[in-house]
Write a protein that holds these residues in place. Structure first.
Motif, PDB file in Angstrom:
ATOM      1  N   LEU A 115       0.851  -1.188   0.000  1.00 34.96           N
ATOM      2  CA  LEU A 115       0.000   0.000   0.000  1.00 34.96           C
ATOM      3  C   LEU A 115       0.883   1.233   0.000  1.00 34.96           C
ATOM      4  CD1 LEU A 115      -2.984   1.000   0.266  1.00 34.96           C
ATOM      5  CD2 LEU A 115      -2.603   1.049   2.743  1.00 34.96           C
ATOM      6  N   SER A 135       0.769   5.572  -0.428  1.00 39.85           N
ATOM      7  CA  SER A 135      -0.137   6.722  -0.394  1.00 39.85           C
ATOM      8  C   SER A 135      -0.193   7.425  -1.747  1.00 39.85           C
ATOM      9  CB  SER A 135       0.314   7.711   0.691  1.00 39.85           C
ATOM     10  OG  SER A 135       1.511   8.367   0.298  1.00 39.85           O
ATOM     11  N   GLN A 136      -1.157   8.323  -1.882  1.00 42.52           N
ATOM     12  CA  GLN A 136      -1.328   9.086  -3.113  1.00 42.52           C
ATOM     13  C   GLN A 136      -0.396  10.290  -3.181  1.00 42.52           C
ATOM     14  OE1 GLN A 136      -3.053   8.085  -5.546  1.00 42.52           O
ATOM     15  NE2 GLN A 136      -4.810   6.895  -4.873  1.00 42.52           N
ATOM     16  N   SER A 196       5.924   3.615  -4.433  1.00 42.58           N
ATOM     17  CA  SER A 196       5.180   2.743  -5.346  1.00 42.58           C
ATOM     18  C   SER A 196       6.067   2.237  -6.478  1.00 42.58           C
ATOM     19  CB  SER A 196       3.974   3.495  -5.914  1.00 42.58           C
ATOM     20  OG  SER A 196       3.288   2.707  -6.863  1.00 42.58           O
ATOM     21  N   VAL A 221      -1.267  -1.075  -4.370  1.00 39.20           N
ATOM     22  CA  VAL A 221      -2.547  -0.372  -4.297  1.00 39.20           C
ATOM     23  C   VAL A 221      -2.250   1.018  -3.737  1.00 39.20           C
ATOM     24  CG1 VAL A 221      -4.792  -0.263  -3.139  1.00 39.20           C
ATOM     25  CG2 VAL A 221      -3.913  -2.464  -3.970  1.00 39.20           C
ATOM     26  N   ARG A 222      -2.750   2.059  -4.380  1.00 34.51           N
ATOM     27  CA  ARG A 222      -2.504   3.431  -3.925  1.00 34.51           C
ATOM     28  C   ARG A 222      -3.622   3.861  -2.975  1.00 34.51           C
ATOM     29  NH1 ARG A 222       1.164   6.195  -7.069  1.00 34.51           N
ATOM     30  NH2 ARG A 222       1.249   7.570  -5.242  1.00 34.51           N
ATOM     31  N   GLY A 223      -3.211   4.445  -1.850  1.00 37.16           N
ATOM     32  CA  GLY A 223      -4.156   4.910  -0.841  1.00 37.16           C
ATOM     33  C   GLY A 223      -3.528   4.780   0.528  1.00 37.16           C
ATOM     34  N   SER A 224      -4.351   4.641   1.575  1.00 36.58           N
ATOM     35  CA  SER A 224      -3.837   4.476   2.926  1.00 36.58           C
ATOM     36  C   SER A 224      -4.884   3.778   3.774  1.00 36.58           C
ATOM     37  CB  SER A 224      -3.470   5.824   3.551  1.00 36.58           C
ATOM     38  OG  SER A 224      -4.627   6.502   3.973  1.00 36.58           O
ATOM     39  N   SER A 268     -10.237   6.491   3.613  1.00 41.59           N
ATOM     40  CA  SER A 268      -9.598   5.835   2.469  1.00 41.59           C
ATOM     41  C   SER A 268     -10.343   4.550   2.119  1.00 41.59           C
ATOM     42  CB  SER A 268      -8.134   5.543   2.788  1.00 41.59           C
ATOM     43  OG  SER A 268      -7.447   6.720   3.109  1.00 41.59           O
ATOM     44  N   LYS A 271     -11.821   3.497  -0.653  1.00 42.64           N
ATOM     45  CA  LYS A 271     -11.547   2.859  -1.936  1.00 42.64           C
ATOM     46  C   LYS A 271     -10.352   1.913  -1.845  1.00 42.64           C
ATOM     47  CE  LYS A 271     -11.058   3.977  -6.850  1.00 42.64           C
ATOM     48  NZ  LYS A 271     -10.946   5.080  -7.852  1.00 42.64           N
ATOM     49  N   SER A 272      -9.253   2.374  -1.236  1.00 41.23           N
ATOM     50  CA  SER A 272      -8.069   1.526  -1.129  1.00 41.23           C
ATOM     51  C   SER A 272      -8.312   0.347  -0.202  1.00 41.23           C
ATOM     52  CB  SER A 272      -6.868   2.338  -0.658  1.00 41.23           C
ATOM     53  OG  SER A 272      -7.119   2.951   0.589  1.00 41.23           O
ATOM     54  N   LYS A 288     -10.227  -2.327  -2.064  1.00 43.32           N
ATOM     55  CA  LYS A 288      -9.341  -3.047  -2.984  1.00 43.32           C
ATOM     56  C   LYS A 288      -8.524  -4.100  -2.253  1.00 43.32           C
ATOM     57  CE  LYS A 288      -8.662   0.555  -6.518  1.00 43.32           C
ATOM     58  NZ  LYS A 288      -7.653   1.478  -7.138  1.00 43.32           N
TER      59      LYS A 288
END
Length: 215
Positions: free
Chosen positions: A68, A70-71, A79, A90-93, A98, A100-101, A104
């Motif tokens: 994981l 972050s954006q 990444s 997977v992008r996010g936190s 968060s 959506k992430s 996923k």
């Protein structure tokens, strides 16, 4: 210019990860229990502190694990390094909001994959697990595995996570601590207790890694 800058920072970070880890004298303890859990059909969530990520991200390379990032701009560098090392990203936190992430990652775990995250990332507080880590395990019937990291010689960077940069040819230990099981029917107050338990087991894994390093 922005793309060029991003590329060169990523390249520098990748070279740093490779050179340091290739020279480390690494010992790994406790990984026998992982095969038992995998044989039971459990998906695993490996957790290690943000400031200690440099050794684990190399150790877990080319295993098809998910990470994981972050954006943020820093997340972009991480990444790219992870992907070059054979991770899926997977992008996010795991912070609040968060969704959506998290969704996923839940789908990823339910398919039998394994992931690794820094539960106090991407911005802290340092050494404080975010509830999203426990929520992931709750919703995917996964097991949280705390990973302790110890280094004989390192530079501690003056950043929020007190990032540990190992010296070349240092000794290092990775220790896989006691698994944390998360029941699917726990309520909010029980989630908070599990968060505290993850913190406790992570700190115990860190201490055990230090003890093993000094033996």
């Amino acid at each position: 210019m922005k793309k060029i800058k991003t590329y060169f920072i990523y390249l520098f970070a990748l070279i740093l990860v490779l050179v340091i880890n290739i020279t480390l004298r690494l010992q790994v303890f406790g990984n026998d229990k992982l095969e038992e859990l995998k044989a039971e059909g459990k998906s695993l969530i490996f957790t290690f502190w943000h400031g200690k990520m440099l050794v684990p991200i190399y150790y877990f390379r080319r295993k098809g694990y998910y990470g994981l990032a972050s954006q943020s701009r820093d997340g972009e560098y991480i990444s790219r390094v992870l992907q070059k090392l054979g991770w899926k990203v997977v992008r996010g936190s795991t912070s609040k909001g968060s969704v959506k992430s998290l969704l996923k990652l839940i789908k990823t775990l339910r398919k039998g994959n394994h992931i690794a995250i820094t539960p106090d990332g991407p911005r802290g507080p340092r050494h404080k697990t975010k509830p999203g880590t426990v929520y992931l395990a709750k919703k995917s019937n996964s097991v949280i595995i705390p990973v302790g990291v110890a280094l004989s010689k390192r530079k501690v960077i003056n950043s929020w996570d007190r990032f540990h940069l190992p010296y070349l040819f240092a000794k290092a230990v990775l220790f896989f601590g006691e698994a944390v099981e998360i029941e699917s029917d726990i309520n909010q107050s029980e989630i908070e207790k599990k968060v505290a338990k993850v913190d406790k087991h992570l700190m115990e894994a860190e201490e055990e890694a230090k003890q093993l390093l000094n033996r």
